[in-house]
Design a protein around this motif. Structure first.
Motif, PDB file in Angstrom:
ATOM      1  N   TYR A 157      72.711  48.254  28.897  1.00 29.90           N
ATOM      2  CA  TYR A 157      72.835  47.791  30.280  1.00 29.90           C
ATOM      3  C   TYR A 157      73.933  48.539  31.033  1.00 29.90           C
ATOM      4  N   GLU A 159      77.973  35.101  30.062  1.00 38.78           N
ATOM      5  CA  GLU A 159      76.547  35.217  29.774  1.00 38.78           C
ATOM      6  C   GLU A 159      76.207  34.724  28.370  1.00 38.78           C
ATOM      7  N   SER A 185      75.004  44.942  24.863  1.00 38.19           N
ATOM      8  CA  SER A 185      75.217  45.331  26.258  1.00 38.19           C
ATOM      9  C   SER A 185      75.229  46.831  26.502  1.00 38.19           C
ATOM     10  N   GLU A 187      74.253  42.494  37.877  1.00 38.30           N
ATOM     11  CA  GLU A 187      72.894  42.178  38.324  1.00 38.30           C
ATOM     12  C   GLU A 187      71.896  42.334  37.174  1.00 38.30           C
ATOM     13  N   LEU A 188      72.075  43.382  36.377  1.00 41.74           N
ATOM     14  CA  LEU A 188      71.149  43.656  35.280  1.00 41.74           C
ATOM     15  C   LEU A 188      71.227  42.610  34.171  1.00 41.74           C
ATOM     16  N   VAL A 189      72.443  42.162  33.842  1.00 34.82           N
ATOM     17  CA  VAL A 189      72.600  41.303  32.666  1.00 34.82           C
ATOM     18  C   VAL A 189      72.431  39.822  32.970  1.00 34.82           C
ATOM     19  N   HIS A 190      72.488  39.442  34.243  1.00 31.56           N
ATOM     20  CA  HIS A 190      72.444  38.010  34.563  1.00 31.56           C
ATOM     21  C   HIS A 190      71.170  37.368  34.016  1.00 31.56           C
ATOM     22  N   GLY A 191      71.357  36.444  33.087  1.00 30.10           N
ATOM     23  CA  GLY A 191      70.241  35.745  32.475  1.00 30.10           C
ATOM     24  C   GLY A 191      69.497  36.536  31.420  1.00 30.10           C
ATOM     25  N   HIS A 192      69.955  37.758  31.136  1.00 30.97           N
ATOM     26  CA  HIS A 192      69.236  38.612  30.184  1.00 30.97           C
ATOM     27  C   HIS A 192      70.085  39.058  28.997  1.00 30.97           C
ATOM     28  N   LEU A 193      71.389  38.957  29.108  1.00 33.29           N
ATOM     29  CA  LEU A 193      72.261  39.469  28.059  1.00 33.29           C
ATOM     30  C   LEU A 193      72.116  38.636  26.789  1.00 33.29           C
ATOM     31  N   LYS A 194      71.981  39.300  25.658  1.00 36.46           N
ATOM     32  CA  LYS A 194      71.792  38.625  24.375  1.00 36.46           C
ATOM     33  C   LYS A 194      72.957  38.932  23.437  1.00 36.46           C
TER      34      LYS A 194
END
Length: 232
Positions: A24, A127, A21, A84-91
């Motif tokens: 982000y 997430e 993270s 907004e940036l991490v929604h569905g993208h955070l690994k």
């Protein structure tokens, strides 16, 4: 010679340890500075403040640019952009889930000790598909008075799980986090997701790995012995 005393608990930092993270939150803060203060900040200026909580992360950079931030407004705006940036993208950091569940299977107590606010901690957990209840305890930045490298957060995490800090393994990615864990009396595994191995070892890390996947596959012999083989 390093001790081979068995660990009884693992205390995890979150950002850069369990979740990828850091970039982000830097992007979110950069966007906040651009939107609110019409200022472009260099991403590298955030590095000294990694692991110290968003208040320091944002205000520290603000001072470098002679900007007096309005808190908590600017932090909350940064969190809004971050979400907004991490929604569905955070690994996850490689191996994070496997490491956490290996600890749980072995009966080790596990806790999160993050300098971030509860809002960000809960966003990250959601997430990644974790529940707060997956951990025996959590400590976030608003629950302590002193930021890392002060040992307060790891002392509190150890207290919450009822384990002496000397029987805990702290997992960190930041120099100040390693210093915090060592000051608390714990042994520390440093992950090179934010700082290189040389910097983490200089801060006092007992072990270093690229990520938790590497720690699972190739634990140092003394770490493997100390953990009683739970990594496999």
């Amino acid at each position: 010679m390093k001790t081979s005393k068995l660990f009884r608990a693992v205390l995890f930092d979150m950002d850069g340890v369990l979740v990828d993270s850091e970039r982000y939150i830097a992007e979110a803060a950069i966007a906040m500075f651009r939107q609110t203060y019409n200022t472009e900040v260099d991403p590298k200026t955030f590095l000294p403040f990694v692991g110290t909580g968003e208040d320091n992360f944002i205000s520290g950079v603000g001072k470098l640019y002679n900007i007096s931030l309005t808190m908590p407004r600017d932090k909350e705006r940064t969190y809004e952009i971050y979400e907004e940036l991490v929604h569905g993208h955070l690994k996850e950091i490689n191996g994070a889930r496997a490491f956490v569940y290996a600890c749980k299977r072995s009966g080790l107590a596990i806790a999160i000790a993050t300098s971030a606010d509860k809002r960000k901690m809960m966003t990250n957990l959601r997430e990644l598909g974790f529940q707060q209840e997956d951990f025996d305890a959590t400590v976030h930045g608003a629950e302590v008075k002193n930021n890392k490298p002060d040992p307060e957060i790891y002392l509190k995490a150890a207290q919450k799980v009822g384990i002496d800090p000397g029987d805990c393994l702290v997992v960190e990615d930041a120099v100040r986090g390693i210093e915090s864990g060592k000051a608390a009396g714990a042994r520390c595994l440093g992950l090179t997701s934010s700082f290189d191995a040389k910097a983490l070892l200089a801060a006092g890390a007992d072990y270093v790995a690229a990520d938790l996947e590497e720690a699972l596959k190739n634990p140092p012999p003394d770490l493997f012995q100390a953990l009683g083989g739970f990594l496999h």
